[in-house]
Motif scaffolding. Structure first.
Motif, PDB file in Angstrom:
ATOM      1  N   SER A  20       0.951  -1.076   0.135  1.00  0.00           N
ATOM      2  CA  SER A  20       0.078  -0.121   0.136  1.00  0.00           C
ATOM      3  C   SER A  20       0.676   1.346  -0.208  1.00  0.00           C
ATOM      4  O   SER A  20       1.937   1.229   0.547  1.00  0.00           O
ATOM      5  CB  SER A  20      -1.024  -0.066   1.304  1.00  0.00           C
ATOM      6  N   VAL A  21       0.246   2.344  -0.564  1.00  0.00           N
ATOM      7  CA  VAL A  21       0.954   3.627  -0.645  1.00  0.00           C
ATOM      8  C   VAL A  21       0.002   4.525   0.172  1.00  0.00           C
ATOM      9  O   VAL A  21      -1.082   4.575   0.129  1.00  0.00           O
ATOM     10  CB  VAL A  21       0.952   4.113  -2.033  1.00  0.00           C
ATOM     11  N   TYR A  22       0.751   5.174   1.174  1.00  0.00           N
ATOM     12  CA  TYR A  22      -0.070   6.204   2.036  1.00  0.00           C
ATOM     13  C   TYR A  22       0.081   7.683   1.726  1.00  0.00           C
ATOM     14  O   TYR A  22       0.927   7.860   1.111  1.00  0.00           O
ATOM     15  CB  TYR A  22       0.474   6.001   3.525  1.00  0.00           C
ATOM     16  N   SER A  23      -1.118   8.161   1.706  1.00  0.00           N
ATOM     17  CA  SER A  23      -0.961   9.773   1.509  1.00  0.00           C
ATOM     18  C   SER A  23      -1.949  10.537   2.513  1.00  0.00           C
ATOM     19  O   SER A  23      -2.878   9.746   3.071  1.00  0.00           O
ATOM     20  CB  SER A  23      -1.832   9.898  -0.054  1.00  0.00           C
ATOM     21  N   GLU A  67      -8.917   7.160   7.702  1.00  0.00           N
ATOM     22  CA  GLU A  67      -8.237   6.648   6.202  1.00  0.00           C
ATOM     23  C   GLU A  67      -9.589   6.129   5.390  1.00  0.00           C
ATOM     24  O   GLU A  67     -10.636   5.582   5.953  1.00  0.00           O
ATOM     25  CB  GLU A  67      -7.340   5.476   6.605  1.00  0.00           C
ATOM     26  N   LEU A  68      -9.311   6.004   4.237  1.00  0.00           N
ATOM     27  CA  LEU A  68     -10.184   5.511   3.063  1.00  0.00           C
ATOM     28  C   LEU A  68      -9.167   4.885   2.170  1.00  0.00           C
ATOM     29  O   LEU A  68      -8.276   5.309   1.808  1.00  0.00           O
ATOM     30  CB  LEU A  68     -10.984   6.436   2.537  1.00  0.00           C
ATOM     31  N   ASN A  69      -9.616   3.531   1.783  1.00  0.00           N
ATOM     32  CA  ASN A  69      -8.728   2.960   0.722  1.00  0.00           C
ATOM     33  C   ASN A  69      -9.150   3.642  -0.509  1.00  0.00           C
ATOM     34  O   ASN A  69     -10.434   3.695  -0.873  1.00  0.00           O
ATOM     35  CB  ASN A  69      -9.037   1.292   0.711  1.00  0.00           C
ATOM     36  N   GLN A  70      -8.120   3.730  -1.440  1.00  0.00           N
ATOM     37  CA  GLN A  70      -8.445   4.322  -2.932  1.00  0.00           C
ATOM     38  C   GLN A  70      -8.137   3.064  -3.784  1.00  0.00           C
ATOM     39  O   GLN A  70      -7.580   2.221  -3.483  1.00  0.00           O
ATOM     40  CB  GLN A  70      -7.662   5.735  -3.159  1.00  0.00           C
ATOM     41  N   GLY A  81      -5.894   1.289  -6.594  1.00  0.00           N
ATOM     42  CA  GLY A  81      -4.388   1.138  -6.879  1.00  0.00           C
ATOM     43  C   GLY A  81      -3.699   0.970  -5.686  1.00  0.00           C
ATOM     44  O   GLY A  81      -2.501   1.471  -5.307  1.00  0.00           O
ATOM     45  N   TYR A  82      -4.136   0.559  -4.705  1.00  0.00           N
ATOM     46  CA  TYR A  82      -3.525  -0.036  -3.233  1.00  0.00           C
ATOM     47  C   TYR A  82      -3.218   1.216  -2.219  1.00  0.00           C
ATOM     48  O   TYR A  82      -2.193   1.449  -1.623  1.00  0.00           O
ATOM     49  CB  TYR A  82      -2.268  -0.808  -3.272  1.00  0.00           C
ATOM     50  N   LYS A  83      -3.918   2.383  -2.613  1.00  0.00           N
ATOM     51  CA  LYS A  83      -3.511   3.688  -2.213  1.00  0.00           C
ATOM     52  C   LYS A  83      -4.592   3.812  -0.970  1.00  0.00           C
ATOM     53  O   LYS A  83      -5.779   3.512  -0.920  1.00  0.00           O
ATOM     54  CB  LYS A  83      -3.892   5.068  -3.019  1.00  0.00           C
ATOM     55  N   ILE A  84      -3.930   4.327   0.383  1.00  0.00           N
ATOM     56  CA  ILE A  84      -4.567   4.403   1.277  1.00  0.00           C
ATOM     57  C   ILE A  84      -4.381   6.063   1.814  1.00  0.00           C
ATOM     58  O   ILE A  84      -3.321   6.580   2.007  1.00  0.00           O
ATOM     59  CB  ILE A  84      -4.158   3.772   2.576  1.00  0.00           C
TER      60      ILE A  84
END
Length: 172
Positions: free
Chosen positions: A2-5, A76-79, A81-84
């Motif tokens: 996962s990629v975190y933003s 948090e919300l999952n987007q 493309g494995y983005k959180i």
């Protein structure tokens, strides 16, 4: 993996109506797109940066203003493309008519050999809740819903004329 933003969703009340500030992505790919492409200012952490510090830095880089105050953790919300994405809300009124954003480079048109610099964010705007949900990227709508729940704000309070719903305003 996962990629975190991390990001910040500004909100304010105008004439007792809840409004949120969203950012429009810069560059030629997004220039003629409107609904479903606006976003909460956000970005990736650098090094061991704490999530809220990342959100504040990214807000400054994308919008041009430093923000501080009493932040509301929207979680948090999952987007796709494995983005959180982790977002905090902050009640603050800003003049968004002169957004100053960092830039990125892109070859455009593709395969032309011409590389140009574009702002990461080309404009920002204040939107009432109904219009914000039309403008924002689909995966981020949940943050608006969470803010409404925390503020105990009801959709039935959103009865504005569509022609008056988008405003870029001046703070002073």
């Amino acid at each position: 993996m996962s990629v975190y933003s991390n990001g910040i969703l500004l909100f304010r009340f105008r004439n007792e109506k809840l409004e949120v500030m969203l950012a429009h992505p810069g560059g030629p790919i997004w220039s003629k797109k409107d609904h479903g492409v606006w976003s909460i200012p956000k970005g990736l952490p650098e090094g061991n940066e704490k999530p809220l510090d990342t959100a504040k830095r990214e807000f400054k880089e994308e919008i041009g203003f430093e923000v501080d105050g009493k932040f509301i953790d929207l979680g948090e919300l999952n987007q796709s493309g494995y983005k959180i994405v982790h977002v905090w809300a902050l009640e603050k009124d800003l003049d968004v008519t002169n957004v100053v954003s960092n830039t990125f480079t892109l070859e455009w048109p593709k395969n032309s050999g011409k590389v140009h610099a574009y702002p990461e964010v080309d404009k920002a705007g204040w939107f009432d809740i109904e219009l914000a949900k039309e403008k924002i990227r689909k995966g981020q709508i949940g943050f608006i819903d969470r803010l409404m729940d925390i503020l105990n704000y009801s959709r039935k309070e959103e009865k504005l004329d569509k022609k008056k719903r988008y405003r870029q305003t001046t703070l002073f």
